[in-house]
Scaffold this active site. Structure first.
Site, PDB file in Angstrom:
ATOM      1  N   TYR A   1       0.836  -1.197   0.000  1.00 42.71           N
ATOM      2  CA  TYR A   1       0.000   0.000   0.000  1.00 42.71           C
ATOM      3  C   TYR A   1       0.876   1.254   0.000  1.00 42.71           C
ATOM      4  O   TYR A   1       0.590   2.233  -0.694  1.00 42.71           O
ATOM      5  CB  TYR A   1      -0.923   0.007   1.222  1.00 42.71           C
ATOM      6  CG  TYR A   1      -1.703   1.302   1.341  1.00 42.71           C
ATOM      7  CD1 TYR A   1      -2.867   1.484   0.607  1.00 42.71           C
ATOM      8  CD2 TYR A   1      -1.254   2.345   2.156  1.00 42.71           C
ATOM      9  CE1 TYR A   1      -3.575   2.682   0.693  1.00 42.71           C
ATOM     10  CE2 TYR A   1      -1.951   3.529   2.239  1.00 42.71           C
ATOM     11  CZ  TYR A   1      -3.111   3.696   1.501  1.00 42.71           C
ATOM     12  OH  TYR A   1      -3.793   4.878   1.572  1.00 42.71           O
TER      13      TYR A   1
ATOM     14  N   GLN B   1      -3.630  18.090   6.814  1.00 48.58           N
ATOM     15  CA  GLN B   1      -4.093  17.811   5.442  1.00 48.58           C
ATOM     16  C   GLN B   1      -5.581  17.515   5.455  1.00 48.58           C
ATOM     17  O   GLN B   1      -6.074  16.791   6.320  1.00 48.58           O
ATOM     18  CB  GLN B   1      -3.325  16.624   4.862  1.00 48.58           C
ATOM     19  CG  GLN B   1      -3.801  16.172   3.488  1.00 48.58           C
ATOM     20  CD  GLN B   1      -4.855  15.072   3.560  1.00 48.58           C
ATOM     21  OE1 GLN B   1      -4.954  14.340   4.546  1.00 48.58           O
ATOM     22  NE2 GLN B   1      -5.648  14.952   2.510  1.00 48.58           N
TER      23      GLN B   1
ATOM     24  N   TYR C   1      -9.016  16.234   3.214  1.00 49.36           N
ATOM     25  CA  TYR C   1      -9.862  15.784   2.108  1.00 49.36           C
ATOM     26  C   TYR C   1     -11.249  16.370   2.333  1.00 49.36           C
ATOM     27  O   TYR C   1     -11.756  16.356   3.462  1.00 49.36           O
ATOM     28  CB  TYR C   1      -9.980  14.264   2.072  1.00 49.36           C
ATOM     29  CG  TYR C   1      -8.780  13.534   1.535  1.00 49.36           C
ATOM     30  CD1 TYR C   1      -8.338  13.734   0.229  1.00 49.36           C
ATOM     31  CD2 TYR C   1      -8.094  12.611   2.323  1.00 49.36           C
ATOM     32  CE1 TYR C   1      -7.244  13.053  -0.274  1.00 49.36           C
ATOM     33  CE2 TYR C   1      -7.000  11.917   1.831  1.00 49.36           C
ATOM     34  CZ  TYR C   1      -6.577  12.140   0.527  1.00 49.36           C
ATOM     35  OH  TYR C   1      -5.495  11.458   0.032  1.00 49.36           O
TER      36      TYR C   1
ATOM     37  N   THR D   1      -5.907  18.549  -0.313  1.00 44.25           N
ATOM     38  CA  THR D   1      -5.581  17.648  -1.415  1.00 44.25           C
ATOM     39  C   THR D   1      -6.629  17.773  -2.510  1.00 44.25           C
ATOM     40  O   THR D   1      -7.819  17.579  -2.267  1.00 44.25           O
ATOM     41  CB  THR D   1      -5.493  16.199  -0.920  1.00 44.25           C
ATOM     42  OG1 THR D   1      -4.452  16.103   0.051  1.00 44.25           O
ATOM     43  CG2 THR D   1      -5.180  15.253  -2.077  1.00 44.25           C
TER      44      THR D   1
ATOM     45  N   ARG E   1      -5.958   0.574  -7.691  1.00 48.62           N
ATOM     46  CA  ARG E   1      -4.782  -0.102  -7.144  1.00 48.62           C
ATOM     47  C   ARG E   1      -5.098  -1.586  -7.038  1.00 48.62           C
ATOM     48  O   ARG E   1      -5.598  -2.070  -6.021  1.00 48.62           O
ATOM     49  CB  ARG E   1      -4.413   0.498  -5.784  1.00 48.62           C
ATOM     50  CG  ARG E   1      -3.983   1.956  -5.881  1.00 48.62           C
ATOM     51  CD  ARG E   1      -3.716   2.558  -4.518  1.00 48.62           C
ATOM     52  NE  ARG E   1      -3.440   3.995  -4.634  1.00 48.62           N
ATOM     53  CZ  ARG E   1      -3.591   4.863  -3.645  1.00 48.62           C
ATOM     54  NH1 ARG E   1      -4.002   4.445  -2.461  1.00 48.62           N
ATOM     55  NH2 ARG E   1      -3.322   6.134  -3.824  1.00 48.62           N
TER      56      ARG E   1
ATOM     57  N   LYS F   1      -2.697  21.002  -2.804  1.00 48.70           N
ATOM     58  CA  LYS F   1      -1.783  19.908  -3.145  1.00 48.70           C
ATOM     59  C   LYS F   1      -2.313  19.081  -4.314  1.00 48.70           C
ATOM     60  O   LYS F   1      -3.494  18.752  -4.365  1.00 48.70           O
ATOM     61  CB  LYS F   1      -1.582  19.002  -1.928  1.00 48.70           C
ATOM     62  CG  LYS F   1      -0.626  17.833  -2.140  1.00 48.70           C
ATOM     63  CD  LYS F   1      -0.465  17.036  -0.859  1.00 48.70           C
ATOM     64  CE  LYS F   1       0.540  15.907  -1.010  1.00 48.70           C
ATOM     65  NZ  LYS F   1       0.050  14.828  -1.900  1.00 48.70           N
TER      66      LYS F   1
ATOM     67  N   HIS G   1       1.042  12.705  -6.555  1.00 51.64           N
ATOM     68  CA  HIS G   1       0.637  11.822  -5.460  1.00 51.64           C
ATOM     69  C   HIS G   1       1.575  10.623  -5.353  1.00 51.64           C
ATOM     70  O   HIS G   1       1.157   9.514  -5.012  1.00 51.64           O
ATOM     71  CB  HIS G   1      -0.804  11.341  -5.670  1.00 51.64           C
ATOM     72  CG  HIS G   1      -1.610  11.255  -4.402  1.00 51.64           C
ATOM     73  ND1 HIS G   1      -2.609  12.138  -4.089  1.00 51.64           N
ATOM     74  CD2 HIS G   1      -1.557  10.381  -3.363  1.00 51.64           C
ATOM     75  CE1 HIS G   1      -3.157  11.808  -2.930  1.00 51.64           C
ATOM     76  NE2 HIS G   1      -2.521  10.740  -2.465  1.00 51.64           N
TER      77      HIS G   1
ATOM     78  N   ARG H   1       0.720   7.420  -7.242  1.00 50.87           N
ATOM     79  CA  ARG H   1      -0.275   6.539  -6.637  1.00 50.87           C
ATOM     80  C   ARG H   1      -1.708   6.830  -7.066  1.00 50.87           C
ATOM     81  O   ARG H   1      -2.621   6.138  -6.634  1.00 50.87           O
ATOM     82  CB  ARG H   1      -0.188   6.643  -5.108  1.00 50.87           C
ATOM     83  CG  ARG H   1       1.100   6.117  -4.541  1.00 50.87           C
ATOM     84  CD  ARG H   1       1.324   6.566  -3.096  1.00 50.87           C
ATOM     85  NE  ARG H   1       0.153   6.408  -2.252  1.00 50.87           N
ATOM     86  CZ  ARG H   1      -0.255   5.246  -1.733  1.00 50.87           C
ATOM     87  NH1 ARG H   1       0.432   4.146  -1.997  1.00 50.87           N
ATOM     88  NH2 ARG H   1      -1.322   5.193  -0.973  1.00 50.87           N
TER      89      ARG H   1
END
Length: 398
Positions: A38, A142, A144, A170, A179, A269, A293, A296
């Site tokens: 991860y 940070q 979200y 972000t 992923r 960001k 990122h 990712r």
């Protein structure tokens, strides 16, 4: 002015790693495969990871020699009115609390002791209150934006009340990436148990007992501690009510409302285009992070070092420019600063150091990177970070 050479905290005997690759190998041995991958891997075919490294490798440094003088070399930088000993920032990362018991707290304490900023993450195992109270220096936070936007403002207010004065919003995660390895490893949310990953955890008894076992014995199965209680479920999606998701239609209107609400420094960001940097500046952001990122999110995204110079030439006098993605050596930091960054965010190396030896391992990784930055400066003829310039780089072709 604080500098790397005169900081108060010093490590004792060195741990058994001297660079990014070696601490990564230690983390790989100590962590279950799902958690290690991860952190370590990218998305889809992982071409962004490759292009990030190729981007660094194609940029060479043209050193200026015979420039020694009596001026002490300093790696210190000033960000938003605060002097730090090194031009690195601990980037916000989800699940840092799974590489080590209370890993976010140990990492925040390491950053404060060393003298660099630590940015706490929305999707942390420890709450922003716990992290801020355990750190001897103010933390960044940070954010979200959730689909229930008003709850994001409540979280901002919680961070502010605990001394956070720099908010990192972000902007590149309106949808979740593909992923595939997470799915195979059962490391989606909710976690999925299988014979394979249960056996893998059993093969890592140090982690099973020292991390997961300690959570079970104290606070129970880890959860996202910053989520409101009514939405807080553990990693198996048990123990809570309705789900809380990322804002699916994230746009500049959301950024403008955050700007209106947040009284401190705002950093946006995840920008890779000049026009987005201009938009962030015009909304009133004090900083931006040029970032893909860490490879990712979007596997076809351009690497930051390819576009950083163009962005810096456009908005560099108006905002503080940070950059990140796949930094492994101090020379990578030097190249990003020469391309226009004021400082550089680092993530994987900090998590690997924390996995290796907690607070002490993280500090050793900070020291290694700062030593490498200083060595690169010495070999390039720079006595201060301000002397690192674009003209010192040679940009090759693929």
């Amino acid at each position: 002015m604080a500098t790397y050479e005169n900081r108060n905290y010093r490590l004792g005997d060195s741990l058994d790693f001297q660079n990014f690759s070696e601490v990564r190998a230690i983390a790989k041995r100590r962590l279950p495969k799902g958690i290690f991958e991860y952190i370590d891997r990218g998305t889809e075919d992982e071409r962004a990871l490759t292009s990030n490294r190729v981007g660094f490798d194609r940029v060479k440094i043209r050193p200026s020699v015979l420039k020694g003088d009596a001026t002490p070399r300093s790696t210190s930088v000033n960000l938003f009115g605060v002097e730090y000993v090194s031009p690195i920032v601990v980037t916000p990362t989800a699940f840092a609390g799974l590489v080590r018991y209370r890993g976010e707290i140990e990492l925040a304490q390491a950053a404060a002791d060393f003298g660099i900023p630590y940015c706490a993450a929305t999707e942390a195992i420890s709450s922003v209150e716990e992290i801020a109270e355990a750190s001897s220096a103010p933390v960044w936070f940070q954010l979200y934006i959730w689909d229930k936007e008003e709850l994001s403002y409540e979280l901002m207010d919680r961070a502010w009340s605990k001394g956070a004065r720099t908010l990192v919003l972000t902007a590149d995660t309106a949808v979740m990436p593909k992923r595939e390895f997470n799915h195979r490893n059962g490391f989606d949310i909710p976690f999925r148990f299988s014979t394979k990953n249960v056996f893998d955890v059993a093969r890592h008894p140090g982690w099973a007992l020292g991390v997961l076992g300690r959570y079970f014995a104290t606070t129970g199965l880890p959860n996202f501690a910053n989520y409101p209680p009514e939405y807080r479920t553990n990693l198996l999606k048990r123990g809570g009510g309705p789900s809380l998701n990322l804002m699916p239609n994230l746009n500049w209107g959301h950024v403008r409302r955050v700007r209106d609400h947040w009284k401190g420094n705002l950093i946006v960001k995840g920008l890779l285009r000049t026009e987005d940097a201009i938009a962030a500046r015009d909304i009133g952001a004090e900083g931006i992070v040029v970032s893909n990122h860490g490879g990712r999110m979007f596997d076809s995204a351009v690497s930051p070092i390819e576009v950083l110079r163009e962005i810096a030439e456009t908005v560099g006098n108006d905002v503080t420019i940070l950059a990140d993605s796949s930094v492994q050596r101090g020379s990578d930091v030097f190249k990003l600063i020469a391309s226009g960054a004021n400082a550089v965010l680092v993530g994987r190396s900090m998590l690997y150091g924390t996995a290796a030896a907690g607070r002490k391992g993280a500090m050793q990784m900070m020291q290694i990177l700062t030593d490498e930055i200083g060595l690169t400066m010495d070999l390039s003829g720079c006595r201060s970070v301000a002397e690192i310039e674009e003209k010192m780089l040679h940009r090759g072709t693929y």
